[in-house]
Enzyme design. Structure first.
Site, short mmCIF file in Angstrom:
data_model
loop_
_atom_site.label_atom_id
_atom_site.label_comp_id
_atom_site.label_asym_id
_atom_site.label_seq_id
_atom_site.Cartn_x
_atom_site.Cartn_y
_atom_site.Cartn_z
N HIS A 70 5.68 6.12 -3.37
CA HIS A 70 3.97 6.09 -3.29
C HIS A 70 3.54 4.99 -4.04
CE1 HIS A 70 0.14 7.45 -2.29
NE2 HIS A 70 -0.22 7.10 -3.56
N HIS A 105 -4.51 9.91 2.17
CA HIS A 105 -4.23 10.72 1.46
C HIS A 105 -3.93 12.04 2.15
CE1 HIS A 105 -5.81 12.52 -2.42
NE2 HIS A 105 -4.81 11.77 -2.91
#
Lengths: 794, 233
Positions: free
Chosen positions: A86, A137
């Site tokens: 990420h 998200h």
């Protein structure tokens, strides 16, 4: 047993096994022990829970080589989050470079800040600049939809603030499971309420976006949030820690135990079915704290009281300190005891990894510190000075008077591992592409076509999303010139001149499944067209690339294809990619989602007074179809809704045509020749016609004969094909000659296919069918409320 | 020139919009800060929309105890016009300047829509430029806009003409008797749930039959108070 463990307090459920055994394995009295740099050097043999923190054995070895010893538990915490997929983009980096390389002088002439900073910045003229970015998200929004989606908005807004800009709008791209699946309502209600609650409370208009339902997202919904900010050129700030002796200041919310390992454990792994819950790794948001933080930061920038501001998002203090230091010219020292805590029992490692929201880190010159503190105190924002910029070239962190981190910050933030993952074209792809829609029956009777139009109009992905958008404030700030249901959102930037921007988000996972390269290009073309039909000129791109596991060579192939397609497309359009985000590991078990590259295109308009709505307002306007219709039903909404079919090849894209189309509409808009313009995409001409009627309740009579003759297609294709490069426009009669002249001059294919009719509120397709406005509205508006509850006033 | 103060609380959102509305209406907007005890000698006061203090405790409850509210209450007592919009309306009920209270929408969700309303009292400081029973459309956007009061209070304010605006067509939040806005018995303090400051500038208001986003029905609230000030001058 330490705090970062499975079991005792159930805080982190990292992987099913083994218990991570804490970051403090080396003592029987963990509460008193600090793993110092000295201790790490002296105890090379100590086992460390790197695997549970998401690091691979060779990555752990690499860290030991970099440091010349084993990492301390604090350093291990930092590396594990910063080297996560990420944060480090380790699987995607080698491909993302294309976005910076495939450019021309024309495409970058207005680019003030490109990829690599918190968000890209584009010069829009008159001394104004716009910064924007879209980010995912996804995983948090499945586990805890409300907080996951809310903090998604919060995070992207903080990126915008850290560039020195005032956030002025948000948008979102949402992907949920099948609309009638049992778990979908939970995720939809939670995610929409989360976005609504957070965005509305920040006072940012939500000006558009898109929502899709598809079973492929059942166990892995997507929540992509976009934010846009505006700033004067001179207010631009970069997040670099420079100037020896400058203070490192942390301000905003206190640091708590939420979101620990969010980046490494949630966002960089796939969910195991039946595995332990990862809910505690989701952050919890407080939009009020963020709203106050926005105003506080803007006042700090305006008073020239900061050298730089960096937001704390994924990887929290680990990320902010290492990135600021790595982007600076010296080093940094931080005293971790100075961090204000919500929970005083947090360990150093937890403080370093916490993803508590609504926090910012600033670099402040010592002589401006008092003025800085006066501003944060005015806004009741808690602040603590953590340390200062030095010339050591190292990032050093102390805890309880002892050194627990001593690293070269670039090794943490910049020079993480880079992988060239195996890439393999899926062997199922040929069969999928061979299974075209050509075999599907195409009706020719008016009744059947009428039925098909209504079936599409009420299908979940084409139905009116007001149930969602009515929960968002689109008025706040008073500058919204266009928002849902128009094709793009538009915001006025300068109240004197009317200068503004338009923005649209698009993606089509079905097309990407058939051909990720073509699918990504189609998303780019559609977002580009959506901005163009608003009257704005496309100027820049941001993307959020949602894919399955990069460890799956087929997924990696999809990713590489999509990135190449996008980068090449932007080169052809001569607009730059200014930044974005990659989200891997979106899959359920071994089944990855359809590749879903979400593309945001931002455009500029000299005066928002020239904006173009997406529906008919006036009686007797001529309706024109720009562009050519080909038999392109593979992967279409028609194939999906009426035949539950996915196969074949997506429509072709010609960016030279898209560019010509955009410039034609911009010219027509500027001369006020165009009363409305609506992009043709999902659902084709039929859906566009219905939406144009529904926008203001003005009907139309149209005919398909000339399309069918000129393009050699049947009525089904004319109505439902999803060929690119097409726009439906309406033109007042008195401007007809000039409009035809404009099209002829540019050689763009154009056909008059109808006329608006205010007296008869219906859509009439001559010789085929007629549908009254009431029926169109009932079908279009009924679907979401039927699944999620009534809308007010429906 | 008439000077109209707009108070900014932590979490105020529509404060700049209210200032713009004041400017467009022809008065001078004056930014006021919740933490000050200083009204800068303004002629009228707007408490803007937003989520002051994050709506924690109850909407408007904490803001109603801000330092400046003591001065606002004092000014209201002297007859200075005060308009509370949305969150400002909530503050005015919390401060007991207006009867009743506001609770979560009956359907449970935040709602943003272009709302039809009828102006029923045109004698207040903020509604004098409207015609009696004029129908208007202005944006509504709230999560806790359900107006409540006990039936005795409802009967009393109905009887005294203290209901200023009422929802038409659709009651968007479960407000009792469709009440969208009320005034005090003196008519200088008005609270309304919908947002007139978002319907003051053609191009950025609600859609109308004439043109997209051309609705400016909210402007009357601001011109009303300016006319009142000029008439009293």
């Amino acid at each position: 047993m330490g705090r970062l463990s499975l079991g005792a307090n159930g805080r982190i459920k990292a992987r099913p096994s083994p218990p991570i055994g804490a970051l403090r394995l080396v003592t029987s009295r963990p509460e008193l022990f600090v793993d110092t740099v000295e201790n790490a050097a002296a105890t090379p043999e100590n086992e460390q829970p790197y695997a549970a923190l998401g690091l691979k054995p060779d990555e752990y070895e690499q860290i030991k080589q970099l440091l010349g010893r084993r990492p301390t538990s604090g350093e291990l915490a930092m590396y594990s989050v910063m080297w996560s997929e990420h944060c480090s983009y380790k699987s995607s980096k080698i491909y993302l470079r294309q976005f910076g390389e495939k450019t021309t002088e024309a495409s970058t002439k207005n680019l003030m800040v490109g990829m690599g900073q918190n968000a890209g910045v584009v010069d829009i003229g008159e001394g104004w600049a716009v910064t924007f970015k879209v980010e995912s998200h996804n995983s948090p929004s499945f586990i805890e939809p409300f907080q996951g989606a809310a903090t998604g908005v919060g995070g992207i807004v903080r990126d915008i603030i850290s560039m020195g800009a005032r956030p002025v709008a948000v948008m979102d791209a949402l992907r949920f499971g099948a609309i009638d699946a049992p778990d979908t309502a939970r995720v939809v209600h939670g995610a929409v309420a989360g976005i609504s609650s957070y965005g509305n409370c920040l006072g940012l208009p939500n000006i558009g976006g898109e929502t899709w339902f598809d079973p492929i997202y059942q166990g892995n919904p997507l929540v992509n949030a976009l934010a846009v900010g505006v700033l004067r050129h001179e207010d631009l700030h970069l997040a670099n820690a420079t100037g020896v002796g400058n203070k490192v200041v942390l301000f905003g919310a206190r640091t708590g135990g939420d979101g620990i390992g969010g980046a490494s454990i949630l966002a960089s792994d796939s969910f195991e079915e039946g595995g332990a819950t990862k809910r505690p790794a989701v952050q919890v948001g407080d939009p009020f704290a963020e709203k106050v933080l926005i105003e506080c930061c803007l006042e700090l920038f305006a008073g020239e009281l900061v050298e730089a501001i960096q937001d704390l998002g994924a990887a929290g203090i680990s990320c902010a300190t290492s990135e600021l230091a790595a982007n600076g010219d010296g080093g940094m020292h931080v005293d971790l005891d100075s961090v204000l805590l919500r929970d005083p029992s947090l360990t150093a490692e937890e403080i370093l990894m916490s993803e508590s929201q609504e926090r910012m880190m600033a670099i402040v010159a010592p002589d401006k510190l008092d003025a800085f503190l006066a501003v944060t105190s005015k806004w009741d924002v808690e602040t603590s000075v953590l340390g200062e910029v030095d010339d050591s070239g190292r990032l050093t962190i102390d805890w309880h008077g002892e050194r627990i981190v001593d690293v070269d910050p670039t090794t943490v933030a910049v020079d993480g591992p880079i992988y060239e993952r195996p890439v393999a074209r899926p062997d199922w792809l040929d069969a999928l592409q061979a299974d075209t829609a050509a075999a599907l029956p195409r009706p020719s009777s008016g009744d059947e076509l009428r039925h098909q139009l209504l079936a599409l109009l009420g299908s979940p992905n084409l139905a009116d999303p007001s149930w969602i958008t009515d929960q968002y404030d689109r008025y706040v700030m008073g500058n919204t010139a266009l928002s849902f249901p128009d094709d793009a959102g538009m915001v006025r930037v300068d109240e004197e001149s009317g200068l503004g921007f338009a923005i649209a988000l698009d993606a089509n996972g079905r097309y990407c499944q058939l051909d990720p390269r073509a699918g990504a290009r189609l998303a780019l073309a559609e977002a580009h067209r959506n901005v163009a039909v608003s009257g704005a000129t496309p100027a820049a791109v941001s993307d959020c690339l949602n894919f399955g596991s990069p460890e799956n060579p087929e997924v990696m192939w999809q990713f590489v294809q999509a990135v190449e397609g996008l980068a090449d497309g932007c080169l052809e359009l001569e607009i730059p990619v200014t930044g974005g985000n990659v989200s891997f590991y979106n899959q359920t078990g071994d089944t990855p989602i359809h590749p879903t590259p979400v593309v945001a295109v931002l455009g500029v308009i000299d005066d928002v007074a020239h904006r173009i709505p997406s529906g008919w307002q006036d009686e007797g306007d001529n309706i024109y179809l720009l562009g050519v219709t080909r038999t392109e039903l593979d992967g279409s909404a028609w194939a999906d809704v009426l035949h539950n079919h996915l196969g074949g090849l997506p429509p072709v894209v010609d960016f030279a045509e898209e560019k010509a189309l955009a410039s034609l509409i911009a010219a027509g808009g500027k001369q006020s020749l165009i009363a409305s313009a609506h992009d043709l995409a999902d659902g084709g001409l039929a859906q566009a016609l219905a939406e144009c009627v529904l926008r203001f309740g003005v009907g139309a009579r149209v005919w398909l004969t000339e399309i069918m003759e000129r393009d050699g297609v049947d009525a089904t294709t004319a109505l439902f094909s999803e060929s690119a490069g097409r726009v439906l426009v309406s033109v007042p009669r008195e401007d007809d000659v000039r409009f035809r002249g404009l099209c002829d001059g540019r050689g763009y294919p154009v056909l008059r296919i109808g006329v608006t009719d205010a007296a008869a509120p219906a859509l009439e397709v001559q010789d085929l069918f007629r549908i009254e406005l009431d029926e169109l509205a009932r079908v279009h508006r009924g679907t979401l409320p039927a699944h999620f509850g009534p809308t007010v006033g429906a | 020139m008439t000077r109209i103060g707009v108070v900014t609380f932590p979490g105020s959102l529509d404060d700049r919009d209210a200032q713009r509305a004041v400017r467009i209406a022809g008065a001078e907007p004056v930014a006021l800060w919740h933490g000050d005890h200083d009204l800068h000698n303004v002629d009228a006061i707007v408490l803007p929309g937003g989520f002051s203090y994050g709506d924690y405790l109850r909407c408007g409850a904490i803001a109603s105890l801000s330092p400046i509210m003591a001065d606002v209450i004092d000014a209201a007592g002297r007859g200075v016009p005060v308009l509370g919009i949305c969150n400002g309306f909530q503050m005015l009920t919390e401060a007991r300047l207006l009867p009743g209270g506001l609770i979560r929408n009956d359907h449970g969700s935040f709602i943003c829509r272009d709302q039809r309303l009828r102006v029923e009292n045109t004698n207040t400081a903020w509604t004098g430029s409207f015609e009696a029973d004029q129908e208007i459309v202005i944006p509504l956007k709230n999560g806790e806009g359900g107006y409540i009061a006990d039936s005795e209070t409802l009967d009393r304010i109905e009887g005294e003409g203290q209901v200023v605006v009422r929802y038409l067509g659709t009651n968007p939040n479960g407000s009792l008797r469709d009440i969208a806005g009320v005034t005090n018995d003196r008519g200088n303090v008005v609270g309304i749930m919908p947002h007139p400051e978002h319907a003051v500038e053609a191009g950025f208001g609600p859609d109308t039959p004439a043109a997209m986003r051309s609705g400016i029905d909210g402007l009357g609230f601001f011109t009303s108070v300016i006319e009142r000030m000029l008439a009293n001058a």
